[in-house]
Scaffold this motif. Sequence first.
Motif, PDB file in Angstrom:
ATOM      1  N   PRO A 231       0.818  -1.215   0.000  1.00 51.98           N
ATOM      2  CA  PRO A 231       0.000   0.000   0.000  1.00 51.98           C
ATOM      3  C   PRO A 231       0.853   1.266   0.000  1.00 51.98           C
ATOM      4  O   PRO A 231       0.350   2.350  -0.250  1.00 51.98           O
ATOM      5  N   SER A 232       2.150   1.107   0.315  1.00 57.85           N
ATOM      6  CA  SER A 232       2.989   2.287   0.492  1.00 57.85           C
ATOM      7  C   SER A 232       4.428   1.931   0.101  1.00 57.85           C
ATOM      8  O   SER A 232       4.821   0.765   0.169  1.00 57.85           O
ATOM      9  N   PRO A 233       5.211   2.934  -0.277  1.00 53.60           N
ATOM     10  CA  PRO A 233       6.628   2.642  -0.580  1.00 53.60           C
ATOM     11  C   PRO A 233       7.454   2.351   0.673  1.00 53.60           C
ATOM     12  O   PRO A 233       8.611   1.966   0.560  1.00 53.60           O
ATOM     13  N   ILE A 234       6.874   2.566   1.850  1.00 54.49           N
ATOM     14  CA  ILE A 234       7.538   2.135   3.086  1.00 54.49           C
ATOM     15  C   ILE A 234       7.067   0.701   3.327  1.00 54.49           C
ATOM     16  O   ILE A 234       5.887   0.467   3.580  1.00 54.49           O
ATOM     17  N   LEU A 235       7.986  -0.225   3.178  1.00 56.62           N
ATOM     18  CA  LEU A 235       7.563  -1.626   3.110  1.00 56.62           C
ATOM     19  C   LEU A 235       7.437  -2.273   4.494  1.00 56.62           C
ATOM     20  O   LEU A 235       8.172  -1.931   5.429  1.00 56.62           O
ATOM     21  N   ALA A 236       6.493  -3.194   4.587  1.00 57.37           N
ATOM     22  CA  ALA A 236       6.323  -3.995   5.805  1.00 57.37           C
ATOM     23  C   ALA A 236       7.502  -4.964   5.907  1.00 57.37           C
ATOM     24  O   ALA A 236       8.005  -5.425   4.884  1.00 57.37           O
ATOM     25  N   PRO A 237       7.955  -5.288   7.111  1.00 56.38           N
ATOM     26  CA  PRO A 237       7.456  -4.870   8.422  1.00 56.38           C
ATOM     27  C   PRO A 237       8.280  -3.759   9.064  1.00 56.38           C
ATOM     28  O   PRO A 237       8.466  -3.785  10.285  1.00 56.38           O
ATOM     29  N   LEU A 238       8.772  -2.807   8.279  1.00 60.68           N
ATOM     30  CA  LEU A 238       9.488  -1.687   8.885  1.00 60.68           C
ATOM     31  C   LEU A 238       8.542  -0.986   9.858  1.00 60.68           C
ATOM     32  O   LEU A 238       7.354  -0.830   9.559  1.00 60.68           O
ATOM     33  N   PRO A 239       9.026  -0.529  11.011  1.00 59.94           N
ATOM     34  CA  PRO A 239       8.128   0.109  11.971  1.00 59.94           C
ATOM     35  C   PRO A 239       7.565   1.431  11.444  1.00 59.94           C
ATOM     36  O   PRO A 239       6.552   1.910  11.928  1.00 59.94           O
ATOM     37  N   GLU A 240       8.203   2.009  10.435  1.00 54.26           N
ATOM     38  CA  GLU A 240       7.693   3.246   9.837  1.00 54.26           C
ATOM     39  C   GLU A 240       6.451   2.981   8.991  1.00 54.26           C
ATOM     40  O   GLU A 240       5.776   3.913   8.568  1.00 54.26           O
ATOM     41  N   HIS A 241       6.195   1.709   8.710  1.00 58.90           N
ATOM     42  CA  HIS A 241       5.011   1.337   7.922  1.00 58.90           C
ATOM     43  C   HIS A 241       3.853   1.022   8.861  1.00 58.90           C
ATOM     44  O   HIS A 241       4.034   0.331   9.871  1.00 58.90           O
ATOM     45  N   ASP A 242       2.671   1.505   8.492  1.00 56.46           N
ATOM     46  CA  ASP A 242       1.467   1.256   9.286  1.00 56.46           C
ATOM     47  C   ASP A 242       0.842  -0.071   8.824  1.00 56.46           C
ATOM     48  O   ASP A 242       0.334  -0.152   7.696  1.00 56.46           O
ATOM     49  N   PRO A 243       0.893  -1.109   9.672  1.00 59.71           N
ATOM     50  CA  PRO A 243       0.374  -2.421   9.222  1.00 59.71           C
ATOM     51  C   PRO A 243      -1.129  -2.408   8.959  1.00 59.71           C
ATOM     52  O   PRO A 243      -1.641  -3.301   8.280  1.00 59.71           O
ATOM     53  N   ALA A 244      -1.819  -1.404   9.475  1.00 58.16           N
ATOM     54  CA  ALA A 244      -3.267  -1.345   9.252  1.00 58.16           C
ATOM     55  C   ALA A 244      -3.617  -0.777   7.876  1.00 58.16           C
ATOM     56  O   ALA A 244      -4.770  -0.870   7.442  1.00 58.16           O
ATOM     57  N   LEU A 245      -2.647  -0.203   7.218  1.00 57.21           N
ATOM     58  CA  LEU A 245      -2.919   0.430   5.916  1.00 57.21           C
ATOM     59  C   LEU A 245      -3.120  -0.638   4.843  1.00 57.21           C
ATOM     60  O   LEU A 245      -2.302  -1.540   4.696  1.00 57.21           O
ATOM     61  N   GLU A 246      -4.196  -0.509   4.108  1.00 55.65           N
ATOM     62  CA  GLU A 246      -4.505  -1.491   3.057  1.00 55.65           C
ATOM     63  C   GLU A 246      -4.269  -0.855   1.688  1.00 55.65           C
ATOM     64  O   GLU A 246      -4.525   0.337   1.498  1.00 55.65           O
ATOM     65  N   PRO A 247      -3.821  -1.649   0.703  1.00 57.03           N
ATOM     66  CA  PRO A 247      -3.712  -1.089  -0.650  1.00 57.03           C
ATOM     67  C   PRO A 247      -5.108  -0.828  -1.229  1.00 57.03           C
ATOM     68  O   PRO A 247      -6.080  -1.479  -0.820  1.00 57.03           O
ATOM     69  N   TRP A 248      -5.203   0.096  -2.188  1.00 50.21           N
ATOM     70  CA  TRP A 248      -6.487   0.302  -2.840  1.00 50.21           C
ATOM     71  C   TRP A 248      -6.933  -1.008  -3.490  1.00 50.21           C
ATOM     72  O   TRP A 248      -6.122  -1.686  -4.114  1.00 50.21           O
ATOM     73  N   PRO A 249      -8.217  -1.345  -3.360  1.00 50.60           N
ATOM     74  CA  PRO A 249      -8.673  -2.582  -4.019  1.00 50.60           C
ATOM     75  C   PRO A 249      -8.874  -2.346  -5.516  1.00 50.60           C
ATOM     76  O   PRO A 249      -8.826  -1.201  -5.977  1.00 50.60           O
ATOM     77  N   TYR A 250      -9.110  -3.411  -6.234  1.00 47.21           N
ATOM     78  CA  TYR A 250      -9.490  -3.284  -7.657  1.00 47.21           C
ATOM     79  C   TYR A 250     -10.970  -2.927  -7.689  1.00 47.21           C
ATOM     80  O   TYR A 250     -11.813  -3.721  -7.277  1.00 47.21           O
ATOM     81  N   ASP A 251     -11.284  -1.722  -8.111  1.00 44.68           N
ATOM     82  CA  ASP A 251     -12.669  -1.255  -8.065  1.00 44.68           C
ATOM     83  C   ASP A 251     -12.923  -0.368  -9.291  1.00 44.68           C
ATOM     84  O   ASP A 251     -12.882   0.872  -9.217  1.00 44.68           O
ATOM     85  N   PRO A 252     -13.187  -0.984 -10.449  1.00 44.23           N
ATOM     86  CA  PRO A 252     -13.335  -0.187 -11.675  1.00 44.23           C
ATOM     87  C   PRO A 252     -14.519   0.784 -11.624  1.00 44.23           C
ATOM     88  O   PRO A 252     -14.450   1.855 -12.227  1.00 44.23           O
ATOM     89  N   ASP A 253     -15.569   0.423 -10.877  1.00 41.53           N
ATOM     90  CA  ASP A 253     -16.724   1.343 -10.802  1.00 41.53           C
ATOM     91  C   ASP A 253     -16.329   2.634 -10.099  1.00 41.53           C
ATOM     92  O   ASP A 253     -16.652   3.729 -10.568  1.00 41.53           O
ATOM     93  N   ARG A 254     -15.620   2.481  -8.997  1.00 41.49           N
ATOM     94  CA  ARG A 254     -15.190   3.681  -8.283  1.00 41.49           C
ATOM     95  C   ARG A 254     -14.182   4.468  -9.132  1.00 41.49           C
ATOM     96  O   ARG A 254     -14.175   5.706  -9.118  1.00 41.49           O
ATOM     97  N   ALA A 255     -13.362   3.737  -9.872  1.00 45.50           N
ATOM     98  CA  ALA A 255     -12.387   4.401 -10.750  1.00 45.50           C
ATOM     99  C   ALA A 255     -13.112   5.272 -11.776  1.00 45.50           C
ATOM    100  O   ALA A 255     -12.725   6.410 -12.026  1.00 45.50           O
ATOM    101  N   ARG A 256     -14.193   4.741 -12.339  1.00 44.54           N
ATOM    102  CA  ARG A 256     -14.961   5.516 -13.333  1.00 44.54           C
ATOM    103  C   ARG A 256     -15.548   6.774 -12.693  1.00 44.54           C
ATOM    104  O   ARG A 256     -15.550   7.845 -13.300  1.00 44.54           O
ATOM    105  N   ARG A 257     -16.046   6.594 -11.460  1.00 48.04           N
ATOM    106  CA  ARG A 257     -16.632   7.753 -10.771  1.00 48.04           C
ATOM    107  C   ARG A 257     -15.567   8.839 -10.527  1.00 48.04           C
ATOM    108  O   ARG A 257     -15.823  10.025 -10.724  1.00 48.04           O
TER     109      ARG A 257
END
Lengths: 324, 609
Positions: free
Chosen positions: B393-419
Amino acid sequence: MRFVAARAVHAVATLLLVVTLAFVVLEMLPGDPAGIAEDPSLGPAEQARLRAALGLDQPPARRYATFLAHALQGDLGVSISRHRPVRDVLAAALGPTVQLAGSALVLSVLLGWLIGTQAASRPGGLAERAVRTLLPAVDAVPPFWLGLVAILLFAWRLGWLPAGHLASPTPPETWTALLVDRLRHLVLPVCVLAIPGTAPVARHQWSAMRRELRRPWVRAALANGVARGRVVWLRGTRAALLPLIALVGLGLPALVGGAVVVEVVFAWPGLGRVHQSALLARDIPLVLGGLVCVSGAVVAGRLLADLLSAWADPRLRRPGGGAR
Amino acid sequence: MHGDDPRARTVRRRRTRPGDRTIRFRGAAPLFVVLLLALVPGCGSRSGTAPSDEQAPGRGGTLVVAVRVAPDAANPYVARTHASLELANRTLPRLFAEILPATEDGRVELRPELVVDWTVDPDRRRVELTLRDDARWSDGQPVTCADLAFTLAAQKDPDLAWAGAEYKQAIESVECPEPHRAVYRFSRPTPYTLMDVNDIHVLPRSIADVPRAEWRRTDWAARLPAAGPFRIAAWRDGAEVVLERNDAYWGAPELPRIDRIVLRAVPETTTLLTQLLAGEVQFASGLDPASARRLEREPAIAVLRRPGWNYVYLGWNTIDPEAYRAWRRGREAACRRAGQDACPDPPAEIARLAREHPHPLFGDARVRRAITLGIDRRQLVDAHLLGAASVPPSPILAPLPEHDPALEPWPYDPDRARRELQEAGWLDRDGDGWLERDGRVARFTVYVHAGNRLRRDVALSIKRQLADLGLDMRIEPVESAAFYARLFGRQMDAWIARWRVSARVDMTELFGEAACGTGGANFGCFVDDEAATLAAQARETTDAERRHALWHAWERRFREQQPYTLLFRADLFAAARREVHGIETSQANDALAGVESWWLASQATASGR
């Protein structure tokens, strides 16, 4: 003597042209000549210092003139990517390439000569069928593909030969074992490089021998009781020698080109791999040095072929004559 | 391909019976059959029996390691290849070995090598190290604090122009109160104090007679003494480097267990795999997932899989290319008038362009976000990397402590992309399938390295997925030098590239305004005040907990703004023949890490077959 001098001047002019063209093309390519700009961690001041240290802050014309002046004294500069004199890098790689390309040249000429002569002496036989059908197919096989097939079959599946490199990582202790080890490593790359080169030699030898064997002197010799084998293999071959020499001279660039591919496939530490890595690294001194070396060898080969042709056919030494 | 078809396994077993080895070359047909069989992967491998893991560690032997590119220099401060750094890890001493975590719950570890004790003052302006007193160079000289002082001077020397010099700028001096005690003084506190001291290798002061401006022209293989477990015994340029055990190593005589390591350059994948299967090579790293999967079926081969410390991304140019070209013409004219040969892009000017002349597509965070939402990155990973990668989800890679493990990558959602695209004003007004805005079609070109097949294939898949959104993406594969020339010249809409990640987090290098100019790595010149403030605060914050919180906030901003679409973080594969023991110490960033404790079960294998 005049003939030799004219050919030598021609060879030097060709060499100069190749090097000049290569320099111009390399300069025209986009990107940094030493790939310095590919390291985004270097700031402009550091990049400028590096360029100055590598002599890249000079204008191209001055760099070219400097390169030529130094090259004439045997100094080809320092490799940017290998941090060593280009001469040393090339010297280390020249031996393996000469081993590979030289052995392949000898093998392809020998095989082609044998098959071509046999095909011409026995029309309709197995050798002639091979020259007509199998060899054109072999000629069309890319060395890259042939190399991979050879590795998979002989190195992995059958386990007869090593898959690459010049020698085993642990050198054998005795001199003979060392020689055998080197030869085992040489077999696959040499065969892969030689096999496509065999086809044109065989075809030309076949064609030249067919022409020779139809001449009246052959019938006269056979009628006088000279053995057919002697007529075909000794006298006929000598008469058909001229196109063969010319063909070998013409085939040298293809052999060197093929060696680049074969060296990559077989991890053979020769000039081809040096050249490939230098090009990828935009290491201009090494690319130019390599070109001088390779094109020098090709030009020298052609010069030798011209001289041998002139030796075999005195008519070529007359003004206006030229190697066919 | 056989895959897991049980019938295929039957065929394989049958063909490996000794009697089947006899091949009669009568005519061409059998030869072609043999050639075809040889080309089918998985048929009749020459697998051996794996030795028992309960054997006592052996000693001696030669380990043959295949590398794609041979090391280019023995001195890591002038080297350009990663293989050279790995080589230096074996021959030169480090204060600490930096171990990157190999699991989700792991943490970065600085494992002492040359250091036996250390203290970092609470104000982070002074670090005191006690060095081992049994460390010696292979020329007999002891490794002392004087070597550390010499190394720091070289690292900071502008004549050397070492790429990591920036990390040393805060270090004012090294004092040597005793030969084996060193005191580093900092001009300002930095968050990664020990890492700043540590990077990278210690050099011997005995090479002080070589002017640093000449270092890039020096043959270091013959010149540089060793103090690591191995020393360079032979250097065959571009082809092979032979390392032999260094008897002066502090771990001797117990370590290293292996007598020799031969690093051999094998550029071609098929050749490398064949050499590994045939036993000519015993260890290889940097394998692609398909090769690794192929090798996993071989009983004689053990495959190691580690999460990679790098990511592949799709980068966006946020500046209108036409505005930049016009500005650049003016700038060059001004440089000519001033008689300046060098005419770099000042970062502030480029950042101003990004604000005032945004790229029609990628100057808008909604479009960037829409593209991330419109790319099925999990499918890319499954299709092109056989599942051997994650989507970060971020260029700060897990499991570095600077990375937030709760952060999720954007899902694949073409409908939202169109919006998102609609909200940004991109609509298909003429019904031709492509989006338009202000009479301009949503068309752009992505540049990829011509030699990188994986990225070309990934780009093709992305093109198909974005076409469903109405975005017309063109792909331009270009040779490496031309790629960088375009990237630095801002002649790209978008590009696919990769960054290698270190444990020292500083996102201002990639996304800061100061990195927008010539020489900076913010190629697309992403400017965002909130992200910049967070990053600037984080890089100066020495309190770990607060720094981590700031980077977590920066990550959330990154997720919203999407200056990059992060495509995947590929796993790294290494493979070893079973006779090689101890390879578990191998690291993602250093495949031969801990090789001094590896051992070979059968020395007979060392010579090949």
